[in-house]
Scaffold this motif. Structure first.
Motif, short mmCIF file in Angstrom:
data_model
loop_
_atom_site.label_atom_id
_atom_site.label_comp_id
_atom_site.label_asym_id
_atom_site.label_seq_id
_atom_site.Cartn_x
_atom_site.Cartn_y
_atom_site.Cartn_z
N GLN A 32 0.62 -1.08 0.41
CA GLN A 32 0.29 0.10 -0.04
C GLN A 32 0.88 1.18 0.48
OE1 GLN A 32 -2.66 0.66 3.25
NE2 GLN A 32 -4.39 0.94 1.80
N LEU A 33 0.06 2.82 -0.74
CA LEU A 33 1.10 3.43 -0.72
C LEU A 33 0.28 4.71 -0.38
CD1 LEU A 33 3.16 5.10 -3.33
CD2 LEU A 33 1.58 6.33 -2.11
N LEU A 34 0.44 4.54 1.38
CA LEU A 34 -0.63 6.17 1.60
C LEU A 34 0.23 7.40 2.05
CD1 LEU A 34 0.11 3.82 5.31
CD2 LEU A 34 -2.28 4.26 3.84
N TRP A 35 -1.01 8.42 0.86
CA TRP A 35 -0.91 9.67 1.74
C TRP A 35 -0.80 10.56 3.45
CZ3 TRP A 35 -0.23 11.92 -3.87
CH2 TRP A 35 -1.38 11.03 -4.95
N LEU A 36 0.32 10.96 3.15
CA LEU A 36 0.45 11.33 4.75
C LEU A 36 -0.15 12.84 4.07
CD1 LEU A 36 2.93 9.14 6.04
CD2 LEU A 36 0.56 9.72 6.93
N PRO A 37 -1.13 13.30 4.47
CA PRO A 37 -0.85 14.73 4.16
C PRO A 37 -0.52 15.74 6.01
CG PRO A 37 -3.44 14.25 4.29
CD PRO A 37 -2.58 13.77 4.06
N ALA A 38 0.30 16.70 5.60
CA ALA A 38 0.79 17.68 6.49
C ALA A 38 0.18 18.03 7.51
CB ALA A 38 2.39 18.25 6.59
N GLY A 39 0.80 18.04 8.63
CA GLY A 39 -0.64 18.85 9.80
C GLY A 39 0.68 20.21 10.12
N ARG A 40 0.55 20.93 10.98
CA ARG A 40 1.87 22.10 10.94
C ARG A 40 2.82 21.15 11.12
NH1 ARG A 40 0.51 24.02 15.85
NH2 ARG A 40 3.22 24.72 16.26
N GLN A 41 3.19 22.52 9.97
CA GLN A 41 5.15 21.93 9.74
C GLN A 41 5.90 22.68 11.11
OE1 GLN A 41 4.45 21.91 6.00
NE2 GLN A 41 4.53 19.45 5.02
N TRP A 42 6.37 22.31 11.59
CA TRP A 42 7.15 22.56 12.01
C TRP A 42 8.53 23.29 11.83
CZ3 TRP A 42 12.42 21.84 13.18
CH2 TRP A 42 13.03 20.09 12.62
N ARG A 79 -1.90 17.31 17.52
CA ARG A 79 -1.74 18.78 18.25
C ARG A 79 -0.28 18.89 18.30
NH1 ARG A 79 -5.78 19.44 23.68
NH2 ARG A 79 -7.81 18.35 22.47
N GLY A 80 -0.40 20.26 18.00
CA GLY A 80 1.11 20.66 17.75
C GLY A 80 1.96 20.79 16.64
N PRO A 81 3.26 21.23 16.35
CA PRO A 81 4.06 20.30 15.27
C PRO A 81 4.33 18.64 15.07
CG PRO A 81 5.42 21.73 16.63
CD PRO A 81 3.81 21.42 17.25
N THR A 87 5.14 10.25 13.81
CA THR A 87 4.57 9.33 12.19
C THR A 87 5.57 7.67 12.46
OG1 THR A 87 4.11 11.18 11.84
CG2 THR A 87 3.84 9.75 10.14
N LEU A 88 6.62 8.12 11.98
CA LEU A 88 6.65 6.53 12.27
C LEU A 88 6.93 5.33 12.92
CD1 LEU A 88 9.75 7.62 9.65
CD2 LEU A 88 8.04 6.61 8.78
N ARG A 89 7.32 5.71 14.42
CA ARG A 89 6.93 5.82 15.31
C ARG A 89 5.13 4.26 15.41
NH1 ARG A 89 10.73 8.09 18.00
NH2 ARG A 89 9.86 10.27 18.55
N LEU A 112 17.35 16.55 6.17
CA LEU A 112 17.86 16.26 6.93
C LEU A 112 17.97 15.84 8.19
CD1 LEU A 112 15.47 13.25 7.25
CD2 LEU A 112 17.10 11.74 6.50
N PRO A 113 19.77 15.78 8.28
CA PRO A 113 20.05 16.26 9.54
C PRO A 113 19.40 17.13 11.23
CG PRO A 113 21.62 15.97 7.88
CD PRO A 113 20.39 16.16 7.47
N THR A 114 19.08 18.57 9.97
CA THR A 114 18.27 18.89 11.43
C THR A 114 16.54 19.15 11.50
OG1 THR A 114 17.27 20.63 8.84
CG2 THR A 114 19.41 20.90 9.62
N TRP A 115 16.44 17.71 10.89
CA TRP A 115 15.42 17.47 11.32
C TRP A 115 15.10 16.92 12.95
CZ3 TRP A 115 11.64 14.17 7.24
CH2 TRP A 115 11.40 14.96 6.38
N TYR A 116 14.41 16.92 13.83
CA TYR A 116 13.44 16.56 14.72
C TYR A 116 13.83 15.18 14.68
CZ TYR A 116 11.17 15.40 19.03
OH TYR A 116 10.44 14.41 19.98
N GLN A 117 14.39 14.53 15.74
CA GLN A 117 14.62 13.09 15.90
C GLN A 117 15.30 12.56 14.30
OE1 GLN A 117 12.25 11.59 18.37
NE2 GLN A 117 12.40 12.29 20.52
N ALA A 118 15.93 12.71 13.35
CA ALA A 118 16.82 12.63 12.71
C ALA A 118 16.60 10.77 12.49
CB ALA A 118 17.50 13.64 11.95
N GLU A 119 17.94 10.50 13.63
CA GLU A 119 18.36 9.14 13.84
C GLU A 119 17.14 8.14 14.04
OE1 GLU A 119 17.78 10.52 18.11
OE2 GLU A 119 18.43 11.58 16.04
#
Length: 195
Positions: A32-42, A79-81, A87-89, A112-119
């Motif tokens: 399956q391919l899931l389309w994920l419309p963004a909420g509030r983008q931090w 809620r929030g950013p 999402t992946l978790r 990507l290295p600047t993303w929240y919890q990139a690891e």
């Protein structure tokens, strides 16, 4: 199980998005391919988008008829950013043992290295990077070991920005978004210039 996750603003979704998703279906062969419309983008806190309900309805019209496509609204209800790591978790917990493939443009990959919890992102998903035409994909400095797949895509001249500008100038957007999405945009008067 293989799940491909395609996130974005989709403001609005257009035929270029659809061509990319169909190409990904053929190349990656996910269940399956899931389309994920963004909420509030931090990283874009000031970005004003059409309401989530409109973006979901436009997506549903765009992808109708392909049973391996679905819209996942979880980021809109958070809620929030909205963070990709969260999402992946959630997907990893809901589908233990599934192979998660996260579709990402070359520009996003470079940041990507600047993303929240990139690891966490790189640990939980194979990154499927779409290169810019004629450019090599270079792993950004500071990004740890990760699974990478490069997915060259036939270039499309359509962008959401171009669609919004066409609407604001009263131009026909049917060839850019398809008849169903064009009709939805017109009936809800989305993206029209404010008087």
């Amino acid at each position: 199980m293989k799940l491909a996750l395609f996130g974005g603003s989709f403001d609005p979704p257009h035929l270029g998005h659809l061509a990319f998703a169909r190409y990904a279906l053929d190349a990656l062969e996910p269940d399956q391919l899931l389309w994920l419309p963004a909420g509030r983008q931090w990283q874009k806190p000031d970005q004003i988008m059409a309401a989530g309900i409109h973006r979901v309805q436009m997506l549903k019209r765009l992808i109708a008829g392909e049973p391996r496509f679905a819209v996942d609204e979880r980021e809109l209800h958070r809620r929030g950013p909205s963070f990709t790591a969260d999402t992946l978790r959630e997907f990893a917990a809901q589908h233990p043992g599934a192979e998660l493939m996260f579709l990402i443009g070359q520009d996003q990959y470079a940041r990507l290295p600047t993303w929240y919890q990139a690891e966490t992102v790189t640990e939980l998903a194979t990154l499927v990077v779409v290169p810019r035409a004629g450019e090599a994909v270079v792993t950004p400095a500071g990004l740890g070991p990760h699974r990478l797949r490069v997915l060259p895509l036939p270039e499309t001249p359509i962008s959401s920005t171009a669609v919004r500008e066409a609407v604001a100038h009263g131009q026909d957007i049917g060839p850019m978004v398809g008849a169903e999405v064009a009709s939805y945009i017109a009936s809800h008067r989305l993206y029209e210039k404010k008087p």
